[in-house]
Design a protein around this motif. Sequence first.
Motif, PDB file in Angstrom:
ATOM      1  N   HIS A 176      -3.513  54.530  38.093  1.00 48.75           N
ATOM      2  CA  HIS A 176      -3.939  53.088  37.541  1.00 48.75           C
ATOM      3  C   HIS A 176      -2.712  52.664  36.498  1.00 48.75           C
ATOM      4  N   ARG A 177      -2.200  53.590  35.860  1.00 49.13           N
ATOM      5  CA  ARG A 177      -1.201  53.062  34.890  1.00 49.13           C
ATOM      6  C   ARG A 177      -0.042  52.983  35.778  1.00 49.13           C
ATOM      7  N   TYR A 178       0.451  53.938  36.921  1.00 49.91           N
ATOM      8  CA  TYR A 178       1.503  53.436  37.378  1.00 49.91           C
ATOM      9  C   TYR A 178       1.416  52.387  38.356  1.00 49.91           C
ATOM     10  N   CYS A 179       0.089  52.034  38.729  1.00 48.34           N
ATOM     11  CA  CYS A 179       0.255  50.475  39.385  1.00 48.34           C
ATOM     12  C   CYS A 179       0.487  49.467  38.372  1.00 48.34           C
ATOM     13  N   LEU A 180      -0.185  49.783  37.106  1.00 49.60           N
ATOM     14  CA  LEU A 180      -0.001  48.669  36.119  1.00 49.60           C
ATOM     15  C   LEU A 180       1.749  48.438  35.796  1.00 49.60           C
ATOM     16  N   GLU A 181       2.446  49.307  35.953  1.00 49.86           N
ATOM     17  CA  GLU A 181       3.739  49.342  35.474  1.00 49.86           C
ATOM     18  C   GLU A 181       4.551  48.810  36.784  1.00 49.86           C
ATOM     19  N   ARG A 182       4.351  49.189  37.932  1.00 50.45           N
ATOM     20  CA  ARG A 182       4.933  48.810  39.278  1.00 50.45           C
ATOM     21  C   ARG A 182       4.675  47.314  39.234  1.00 50.45           C
ATOM     22  N   ALA A 183       3.403  46.714  39.011  1.00 53.84           N
ATOM     23  CA  ALA A 183       3.027  45.259  38.968  1.00 53.84           C
ATOM     24  C   ALA A 183       3.928  44.407  38.327  1.00 53.84           C
ATOM     25  N   ALA A 184       3.885  44.997  37.126  1.00 54.22           N
ATOM     26  CA  ALA A 184       4.577  44.307  35.886  1.00 54.22           C
ATOM     27  C   ALA A 184       6.240  44.259  36.149  1.00 54.22           C
ATOM     28  N   VAL A 185       6.937  45.316  36.858  1.00 55.47           N
ATOM     29  CA  VAL A 185       8.112  45.266  37.213  1.00 55.47           C
ATOM     30  C   VAL A 185       8.425  44.278  38.336  1.00 55.47           C
ATOM     31  N   HIS A 186       7.341  44.147  39.419  1.00 53.95           N
ATOM     32  CA  HIS A 186       7.674  43.228  40.256  1.00 53.95           C
ATOM     33  C   HIS A 186       7.314  41.835  40.111  1.00 53.95           C
ATOM     34  N   CYS A 187       6.582  41.624  39.162  1.00 54.16           N
ATOM     35  CA  CYS A 187       6.217  40.253  38.544  1.00 54.16           C
ATOM     36  C   CYS A 187       7.361  39.566  37.779  1.00 54.16           C
ATOM     37  N   ALA A 188       8.181  40.557  37.081  1.00 45.89           N
ATOM     38  CA  ALA A 188       8.848  39.795  35.933  1.00 45.89           C
ATOM     39  C   ALA A 188      10.094  39.162  36.725  1.00 45.89           C
ATOM     40  N   HIS A 189      10.647  38.034  36.018  1.00 45.97           N
ATOM     41  CA  HIS A 189      11.712  37.473  36.915  1.00 45.97           C
ATOM     42  C   HIS A 189      13.029  38.108  36.463  1.00 45.97           C
ATOM     43  N   VAL A 190      13.013  39.003  35.444  1.00 38.55           N
ATOM     44  CA  VAL A 190      14.250  39.975  35.287  1.00 38.55           C
ATOM     45  C   VAL A 190      13.686  41.270  34.913  1.00 38.55           C
ATOM     46  N   PHE A 191      14.216  42.336  35.422  1.00 38.88           N
ATOM     47  CA  PHE A 191      13.978  43.757  35.234  1.00 38.88           C
ATOM     48  C   PHE A 191      14.947  44.342  34.750  1.00 38.88           C
ATOM     49  N   THR A 192      14.955  44.974  33.430  1.00 37.72           N
ATOM     50  CA  THR A 192      16.104  45.915  32.850  1.00 37.72           C
ATOM     51  C   THR A 192      15.404  47.203  32.604  1.00 37.72           C
ATOM     52  N   THR A 193      16.604  47.926  32.287  1.00 40.28           N
ATOM     53  CA  THR A 193      16.362  49.188  31.751  1.00 40.28           C
ATOM     54  C   THR A 193      17.500  49.889  31.093  1.00 40.28           C
ATOM     55  N   VAL A 194      17.392  50.920  30.187  1.00 46.32           N
ATOM     56  CA  VAL A 194      18.288  51.183  28.993  1.00 46.32           C
ATOM     57  C   VAL A 194      19.531  51.755  29.542  1.00 46.32           C
ATOM     58  N   SER A 195      19.690  52.350  30.719  1.00 45.72           N
ATOM     59  CA  SER A 195      20.738  53.245  31.201  1.00 45.72           C
ATOM     60  C   SER A 195      20.971  53.328  32.583  1.00 45.72           C
ATOM     61  N   GLN A 196      22.334  53.832  32.969  1.00 44.15           N
ATOM     62  CA  GLN A 196      22.292  53.945  34.401  1.00 44.15           C
ATOM     63  C   GLN A 196      21.513  55.054  34.990  1.00 44.15           C
ATOM     64  N   ILE A 197      21.328  56.045  34.279  1.00 44.74           N
ATOM     65  CA  ILE A 197      20.435  57.310  35.067  1.00 44.74           C
ATOM     66  C   ILE A 197      18.954  56.928  35.131  1.00 44.74           C
ATOM     67  N   THR A 198      18.445  55.879  34.289  1.00 43.76           N
ATOM     68  CA  THR A 198      17.068  55.470  34.395  1.00 43.76           C
ATOM     69  C   THR A 198      17.143  54.200  35.371  1.00 43.76           C
ATOM     70  N   ALA A 199      18.056  53.584  35.561  1.00 43.53           N
ATOM     71  CA  ALA A 199      18.034  52.585  36.700  1.00 43.53           C
ATOM     72  C   ALA A 199      18.169  53.497  38.153  1.00 43.53           C
ATOM     73  N   VAL A 200      18.594  54.401  38.171  1.00 50.80           N
ATOM     74  CA  VAL A 200      18.627  55.256  39.479  1.00 50.80           C
ATOM     75  C   VAL A 200      17.047  55.637  39.474  1.00 50.80           C
ATOM     76  N   GLU A 201      16.417  56.161  38.527  1.00 54.73           N
ATOM     77  CA  GLU A 201      15.293  56.676  38.537  1.00 54.73           C
ATOM     78  C   GLU A 201      14.216  55.339  38.949  1.00 54.73           C
ATOM     79  N   ALA A 202      14.355  54.265  38.478  1.00 53.62           N
ATOM     80  CA  ALA A 202      13.486  53.163  38.335  1.00 53.62           C
ATOM     81  C   ALA A 202      13.664  52.640  39.785  1.00 53.62           C
ATOM     82  N   ASN A 203      14.739  52.744  40.470  1.00 55.52           N
ATOM     83  CA  ASN A 203      14.910  52.184  41.988  1.00 55.52           C
ATOM     84  C   ASN A 203      13.999  53.089  42.677  1.00 55.52           C
TER      85      ASN A 203
END
Length: 640
Positions: A176-203
């Motif tokens: 349930h938490r994962y779905c909420l996080e993923r929905a927020a990621v895809h609803c946002a106009h801009v998605f950011t993360t704090v580092s290159q290594i986390t960007a690969v993970e988020a993808n």
Amino acid sequence: MSLSRSLSMTSLSGVLPAWEDDELPVEDLLLFEVAWEVTNKVGGIYTVIQTKAKITADEWGDNYYMMGPYFEHNFKTQVESCEPLNPAIRKAMDALIHNGCQLTDHLGDKPNVIGHFHEWQAGSGLILSRAHKIATVFTTHATLLGRYICAGNADFYNNLDKFNIDQEAGDRQIYHRYCLERAAVHCAHVFTTVSQITAVEANHMVHRKPDIVTPNGLNVKKFSAMHEFQNLHSINKTRIQEFVRGHFYGHLDFNLDKTLFFFIAGRYEFSNKGADIFLESLSRLNYLLRVHRNDVTVVAFFIMPAKTNNFNVESLKGQAVRKQLWDTAHTVKEKFGKKLYDALLKGQIPDMNSILDRDDFTIMKRAIYATQRHSLPPVTTHNMLDDPSDPILSTVRRIGLFNSRDDRVKIIFHPEFLSSTSPLLPMDYEDFVRGCNLGVFPSYYEPWGYTPGECTVMGIPSVTTNLSGFGCFMEEHISDPAAYGIYIVDRRFRSAEESCNQLTQFMFSFCQQSRRQRIIQRNRTERLSDLLDWRYLGRFYIHARHLALSRAFPDKFKMDPMATLKTQGFRYPRPYSVPPSPSASLHSTPHHSDVEDDDDDDEPYDEDEEAERDRLNIKAPFVLGDVPEGKKKQRGESKN
């Protein structure tokens, strides 16, 4: 798996895209920043929001609002109660107070609103806000599933493309938490993360490539003179030495002037934070120091909160014994000084055999007897509730580092955050860090890593890894990080055994440095603090907001869609005084660390000249309200 360079903004030297019209009209906008850690310290996100608040408020003034959970204690201690100046905000707050949590809209068409949401806890607010005319930014500081998977000691980074994401979330009962996080990621106009290594993970974890990397910064306090932060190191190191005198009473057979203080701190995630590899490397370091008959001693502190029921008696007794010895020495010194003073006034040289009487010797003998100890100094300062299965203590028992006299590496596990009110080690965390010689953070999972960053701005060398956001950032912007006191362990492309050996070698090489070499290195480390200042890194958050407005309100705010790719990196060069081979700056055999050897002068070093060269490699700080040169001419402004 190699890191792809597919993101938009990571380089400090890159030119941020300019608006087609004038600067962003913040007076006609409202910025809301929403996070669970607004005035509610849980982890590093609290530090991000707290330290970034000043530069954001400088830009937005009274149009900047932060929203977080209401905890009465935090409210009373961290903020001041006031009434909002904006009438629309007042109406919205009144509606919430009287009607509960309902969607409210009191702004109309103006002003436009930017909502910046941090982490999955704020995700529902972002999703609901898309029903209104709000530009949204979502920042993940670590994906929810990534943190859970790594906590299970999985080979995470080499299997990113192999995980069944839905199944992994379901197995851990966080779907349930994962779905909420993923929905927020895809609803946002801009998605950011704090580092290159986390960007690969988020993808891979949330299936969206971040638009922008927004590195975490700090508010850097610069001293007017270089020696000031060095003085703070000396002062706080003395305070740590006093604690060590008490903790190791009866076994203080090592020279504190030749003792180095290493530490690791953070959440008690034994493997994620690298405490496992740190302990194993300390065992190997202990072997090397003993084999080479090195007279350097290392005291390694573990500052990680765990479940305890109180300080242990032996730790408290040690500090009491130390204080008693100090009081005894002070009393005898006063009597000795008075007799010496009286004799000199009479023009006599006192008889040293009679200047101390029988009572004085009795007092000193009793004090010496009190320092006798029949057990080893404790490894932990507290009574652990789960001692048999505690990861740190279990590993200590396995590697046999029990603070014996023969050990050149001593362990102190302090399972509680530091506080100046503690009866045991009365120091705030910042003062403690300043007094240490090396911070060691060999993390396996660390989306950013504030602890080595905090060491850097205080001029304390640190160990990090290429699996932490901080380590990747430093590798990208510094051609020789070790010369500047940033040691980066390769945990991505090497086995655990190889990484452990590399960390051991870093620490052993550090122990071989002379006192002068460590001072020079601290100067270089402190100069890197400019790279971590929000005055520089805040520009990436500014860019994220610009991009969100251009996507939410394309008729009002325009931005070149290719502008985010027009940046180029730079490499902070090796200090000119460092020899081509790093090993050439170290002695070939171990030697005293705190003795000024004449051989140390062979290394050419001019602090002012080297600092000036380094300053030229840092882009001038971003100043809010800067006007492009072309617009100055349009307005008839002088270059001066």
